[in-house]
Design a protein around this motif. Structure first.
Motif: not given
Length: 86
Positions: A18-43
């Motif tokens: 069901s995921l075939n054909g989808l493009k996945f990217m690594l995203a870094e959430v923008i916030d004011e803390s030093d905590n760099k949360q990263r997510l895999i997102v479907a683009d």
């Protein structure tokens, strides 16, 4: 929704059918803390590395797909065009 910056591509040669054909990217959430949360997102809109984007998470991120049972937890829903102060 979250603001994030796309930092890399994610390649998965083996994945659920069901995921075939989808493009996945690594995203870094923008916030004011030093905590760099990263997510895999479907683009689904053709964003690229370095773009600042709007991400929808949770069950809402699946609503744009015909099959809402697809195992996606984060989807790019917009590209941020102008400078915003987060």
């Amino acid at each position: 929704m979250l603001a994030a910056k796309l930092v890399d591509n994610v390649w998965a040669t083996r994945k659920m059918e069901s995921l075939n054909g989808l493009k996945f990217m690594l995203a870094e959430v923008i916030d004011e803390s030093d905590n760099k949360q990263r997510l895999i997102v479907a683009d689904t809109i053709g964003a690229g590395i370095g773009d600042r984007v709007i991400i929808c998470t949770g069950s809402s991120s699946r609503q744009i797909f015909e099959d809402t049972r697809i195992p996606i937890d984060a989807t790019v829903i917009g590209i941020i065009d102008e400078d915003c102060h987060f």
